[in-house]
Design a protein around this motif. Structure first.
Motif, PDB file in Angstrom:
ATOM      1  N   LYS A 199      51.164 -17.034  22.399  1.00 27.09           N
ATOM      2  CA  LYS A 199      51.796 -18.140  23.113  1.00 27.09           C
ATOM      3  C   LYS A 199      53.209 -18.344  22.548  1.00 27.09           C
ATOM      4  N   LYS A 200      53.889 -19.353  23.060  1.00 25.48           N
ATOM      5  CA  LYS A 200      55.269 -19.592  22.624  1.00 25.48           C
ATOM      6  C   LYS A 200      55.331 -19.955  21.149  1.00 25.48           C
ATOM      7  N   LYS A 201      54.424 -20.847  20.719  1.00 25.85           N
ATOM      8  CA  LYS A 201      54.461 -21.295  19.326  1.00 25.85           C
ATOM      9  C   LYS A 201      53.305 -20.771  18.494  1.00 25.85           C
ATOM     10  N   HIS A 202      52.232 -20.377  19.168  1.00 26.29           N
ATOM     11  CA  HIS A 202      51.027 -20.002  18.427  1.00 26.29           C
ATOM     12  C   HIS A 202      50.508 -18.617  18.819  1.00 26.29           C
ATOM     13  N   LEU A 203      49.777 -18.064  17.887  1.00 24.19           N
ATOM     14  CA  LEU A 203      49.115 -16.774  18.079  1.00 24.19           C
ATOM     15  C   LEU A 203      47.612 -17.013  17.903  1.00 24.19           C
ATOM     16  N   PHE A 204      46.808 -16.565  18.855  1.00 24.24           N
ATOM     17  CA  PHE A 204      45.364 -16.764  18.787  1.00 24.24           C
ATOM     18  C   PHE A 204      44.667 -15.402  18.690  1.00 24.24           C
ATOM     19  N   LEU A 205      43.860 -15.249  17.659  1.00 27.61           N
ATOM     20  CA  LEU A 205      43.093 -14.020  17.456  1.00 27.61           C
ATOM     21  C   LEU A 205      41.605 -14.350  17.397  1.00 27.61           C
ATOM     22  N   HIS A 206      40.791 -13.445  17.879  1.00 28.71           N
ATOM     23  CA  HIS A 206      39.355 -13.521  17.637  1.00 28.71           C
ATOM     24  C   HIS A 206      38.993 -12.320  16.775  1.00 28.71           C
ATOM     25  N   VAL A 214      44.003 -19.124  14.250  1.00 33.96           N
ATOM     26  CA  VAL A 214      45.207 -19.717  14.833  1.00 33.96           C
ATOM     27  C   VAL A 214      46.352 -19.495  13.861  1.00 33.96           C
ATOM     28  N   ALA A 215      47.452 -18.911  14.346  1.00 35.09           N
ATOM     29  CA  ALA A 215      48.595 -18.601  13.486  1.00 35.09           C
ATOM     30  C   ALA A 215      49.886 -18.949  14.203  1.00 35.09           C
ATOM     31  N   SER A 216      50.934 -19.026  13.430  1.00 38.23           N
ATOM     32  CA  SER A 216      52.259 -19.231  14.011  1.00 38.23           C
ATOM     33  C   SER A 216      52.673 -17.971  14.751  1.00 38.23           C
ATOM     34  N   SER A 217      53.366 -18.115  15.861  1.00 37.91           N
ATOM     35  CA  SER A 217      53.800 -16.955  16.635  1.00 37.91           C
ATOM     36  C   SER A 217      54.737 -16.063  15.825  1.00 37.91           C
ATOM     37  N   GLU A 218      55.298 -16.604  14.748  1.00 39.59           N
ATOM     38  CA  GLU A 218      56.179 -15.810  13.890  1.00 39.59           C
ATOM     39  C   GLU A 218      55.403 -14.722  13.144  1.00 39.59           C
ATOM     40  N   GLN A 258      42.985 -21.526  10.142  1.00 40.90           N
ATOM     41  CA  GLN A 258      44.430 -21.723  10.254  1.00 40.90           C
ATOM     42  C   GLN A 258      45.097 -20.718   9.320  1.00 40.90           C
ATOM     43  N   ALA A 259      45.689 -19.674   9.902  1.00 41.47           N
ATOM     44  CA  ALA A 259      46.174 -18.546   9.110  1.00 41.47           C
ATOM     45  C   ALA A 259      47.455 -18.870   8.362  1.00 41.47           C
ATOM     46  N   GLN A 260      47.511 -18.398   7.127  1.00 42.44           N
ATOM     47  CA  GLN A 260      48.723 -18.487   6.314  1.00 42.44           C
ATOM     48  C   GLN A 260      49.378 -17.117   6.149  1.00 42.44           C
ATOM     49  N   HIS A 261      48.531 -16.070   6.197  1.00 42.01           N
ATOM     50  CA  HIS A 261      49.061 -14.705   6.060  1.00 42.01           C
ATOM     51  C   HIS A 261      48.149 -13.739   6.801  1.00 42.01           C
ATOM     52  N   ILE A 262      48.737 -12.815   7.553  1.00 45.06           N
ATOM     53  CA  ILE A 262      47.981 -11.788   8.279  1.00 45.06           C
ATOM     54  C   ILE A 262      48.481 -10.420   7.854  1.00 45.06           C
ATOM     55  N   GLN A 263      47.572  -9.602   7.366  1.00 47.41           N
ATOM     56  CA  GLN A 263      47.922  -8.234   6.988  1.00 47.41           C
ATOM     57  C   GLN A 263      47.173  -7.261   7.899  1.00 47.41           C
ATOM     58  N   VAL A 264      47.905  -6.394   8.575  1.00 46.92           N
ATOM     59  CA  VAL A 264      47.283  -5.360   9.409  1.00 46.92           C
ATOM     60  C   VAL A 264      47.010  -4.148   8.530  1.00 46.92           C
ATOM     61  N   ILE A 265      45.748  -3.859   8.312  1.00 42.45           N
ATOM     62  CA  ILE A 265      45.351  -2.746   7.450  1.00 42.45           C
ATOM     63  C   ILE A 265      45.378  -1.426   8.214  1.00 42.45           C
ATOM     64  N   ARG A 266      44.938  -1.490   9.473  1.00 40.81           N
ATOM     65  CA  ARG A 266      44.922  -0.284  10.306  1.00 40.81           C
ATOM     66  C   ARG A 266      45.153  -0.675  11.752  1.00 40.81           C
ATOM     67  N   GLU A 267      45.938   0.140  12.449  1.00 38.06           N
ATOM     68  CA  GLU A 267      46.234  -0.158  13.847  1.00 38.06           C
ATOM     69  C   GLU A 267      44.982  -0.090  14.703  1.00 38.06           C
ATOM     70  N   GLY A 268      45.066  -0.680  15.886  1.00 40.19           N
ATOM     71  CA  GLY A 268      43.927  -0.757  16.791  1.00 40.19           C
ATOM     72  C   GLY A 268      43.584   0.560  17.452  1.00 40.19           C
ATOM     73  N   HIS A 269      42.629   0.488  18.362  1.00 37.41           N
ATOM     74  CA  HIS A 269      42.153   1.677  19.050  1.00 37.41           C
ATOM     75  C   HIS A 269      43.232   2.221  19.982  1.00 37.41           C
TER      76      HIS A 269
END
Length: 481
Positions: free
Chosen positions: A60-67, A80-84, A115-126
């Motif tokens: 979204k404009k301000k937020h990022l939603f992941l499941h 729920v994370a900041s779109s940044e 409420q996410a403070q840090h997101i690390q991508v370990i491996r790319e998606g399918h």
């Protein structure tokens, strides 16, 4: 910081005041890494770390939603994370590690969110050509084509969690009832059922060891086991009740929905039993106790499977659990089949083995409740089945449990403990020399049964094909992975 299983977040918080810790504990000076099965509401507001796989992503404009889901439960955790924090690698199937604060969710369908403070991508998606789509319902037949990937679908993950819970429940049942677990061998020199459908075991040519001049690695031809029963009978000479739960193998040239070349068997042997009723009681208690445990411990997964695979099956299963299992003699069963209006491909006659079509009809005739068929013809059962000594229709004290949707689930018998009768039968079959050791056991009255584990799962879940309830299916012309 606490890495935790997502099952704790999506359903554990609903259990007020309960905190159960299990699994690994790596103690450090200031913190401990723990895996929790259930967390209490006191964990709201705590900083945690999760690891899992992205099931969906919405920016979204301000937020990022992941499941995110780690496979420990059906429901995913909303993050729920900041779109940044957006990263182009955050796609379906991405492996992520996320730290943040666990908070109460404003949405009724989910008790908590992160409420996410840090997101690390370990491996790319399918990749783009990944065969499963997030919002598409794939059939079990379709996902069966991808044995290396199907565990990543929701339905197969649910099936495997139920299988795991069923395994634990079976072990608990036997432990609670005083049985001793025996690890029976996979490699054996005995053909328990005498059907001759065994895989022979031999090393490569030129590596046969000391018995190379005899042509066998072992001192006799060796095979993959079709049953652990005879080994359990050996152990029954020292323990009152024993059981085994492990793989069995049949070299049947079949690609049907009912057969596998490798499958799992639950087998039990009990001393000091004098009637088939004693064995039937254990069979029925095992079925009902284990099933009730699964319905209690895996309610979400079971409901999802029933809805996905066989709508309405839950009601049929609950009906089975309420009913007392019916008992028919083999002779009565043949009369029922003969008097039916249905035309069978195989004509039912006394002395013939019951076919799948016969088994299904008998279950329907019993009100779609499980039915025990007892006292089979002498010539239909192996040498160890106890002779009833009846005339003119010579029978043995054997029993099969037939269940809706599957047919035969369990088979068992009282074992022949009378030395002269056992010796006579082995003599007639030309098996006395091969089974001299069996004659030397000198066991008293005893009996037992075996249950096909995959058939049991098919029965309680309403799954049509046995290949869909085992992690890696083995059948003729197919041994992938």
């Amino acid at each position: 910081m606490l890495p935790i299983m997502l099952s704790a977040l999506t359903r554990g918080l609903r259990v007020a005041g309960q905190a159960v810790l299990s699994g690994r504990r790596y103690c450090k000076k200031t913190s401990a890494t723990r895996i929790c099965k259930a967390l209490s509401s006191r964990d709201l507001g705590r900083d945690i770390k999760i690891q899992g796989y992205v099931r969906s992503m919405q920016k979204k404009k301000k937020h990022l939603f992941l499941h995110v889901n780690d496979g420990s439960c059906l429901q995913s955790l909303q993050v729920v994370a900041s779109s940044e924090m957006y990263d182009s690698r955050l796609t379906f199937g991405s492996t992520v590690e996320i730290t943040g604060s666990l908070e109460k969710s404003p949405h009724q369908k989910q008790p908590v969110e992160l409420q996410a403070q840090h997101i690390q991508v370990i491996r790319e998606g399918h990749p783009v050509n990944f065969p499963f789509k997030v919002k598409e319902k794939h059939s079990l037949e379709y996902i069966r084509q991808f044995p290396h990937l199907r565990c990543r679908t929701e339905i197969f993950s649910s099936l495997m969690r139920i299988r795991s819970e069923a395994t634990s429940a079976i072990h608990s049942f036997f432990k609670d009832n005083g049985f001793v677990q025996i690890h029976t061998p996979v490699i054996t020199s005995n053909d328990c059922e005498g059907a001759g459908t065994m895989f022979q075991v031999e090393p490569p040519v030129g590596e046969r060891g000391q018995d190379a001049e005899q042509g066998h690695f072992f001192s006799a031809p060796a095979f993959l086991t079709v049953s652990g029963q005879l080994h359990l009978e050996v152990m029954a000479g020292a323990f009152p009740c024993v059981y085994t739960f492990g793989p069995a193998f049949r070299a049947e040239n079949s690609r049907s929905r009912r057969h596998l070349a490798e499958f799992y068997m639950v087998e039990a042997e009990m001393c000091f039993v004098n009637s088939l009723e004693d064995i039937m009681r254990v069979m029925e208690d095992l079925f009902k106790t284990v099933t009730e445990g699964i319905l209690s411990q895996c309610a979400e997964d079971v409901d999802f499977c029933h809805e996905y695979v066989s709508p309405g099956h839950k009601d049929r299963l609950n009906d089975m659990l309420k009913k007392k299992f019916t008992v028919l003699s083999y002779t009565e069963a043949i009369e029922v089949l003969k008097n039916s209006a249905q035309t069978f491909a195989f004509k039912p006659e006394w002395g013939c083995d019951l076919r799948t079509e016969h088994e299904k009809y008998l279950v329907q005739h019993s009100g779609n409740a499980p039915v025990f068929v007892i006292n089979y013809p002498y010539d239909l059962k192996p040498f160890y089945a106890r002779d009833n000594g009846d005339q003119p229709q010579h029978t043995v004290a054997a029993v099969d449990l037939l269940v809706p949707g599957v047919g035969e689930l369990c088979g068992g018998s009282l074992r022949e403990e009378r030395s002269e009768m056992l010796r006579s039968r082995l003599d007639k079959a030309g098996m006395k020399d091969a089974y001299q050791w069996y004659l030397e056991l000198g066991l008293g009255p005893h009996g037992g049964f075996g249950m096909g584990f995959e058939r049991y799962l098919r029965c309680i879940l309403g799954v049509d094909n046995i290949k869909d309830v085992i992690p890696f299916a083995r059948f003729t012309h197919s041994c992938q992975l």
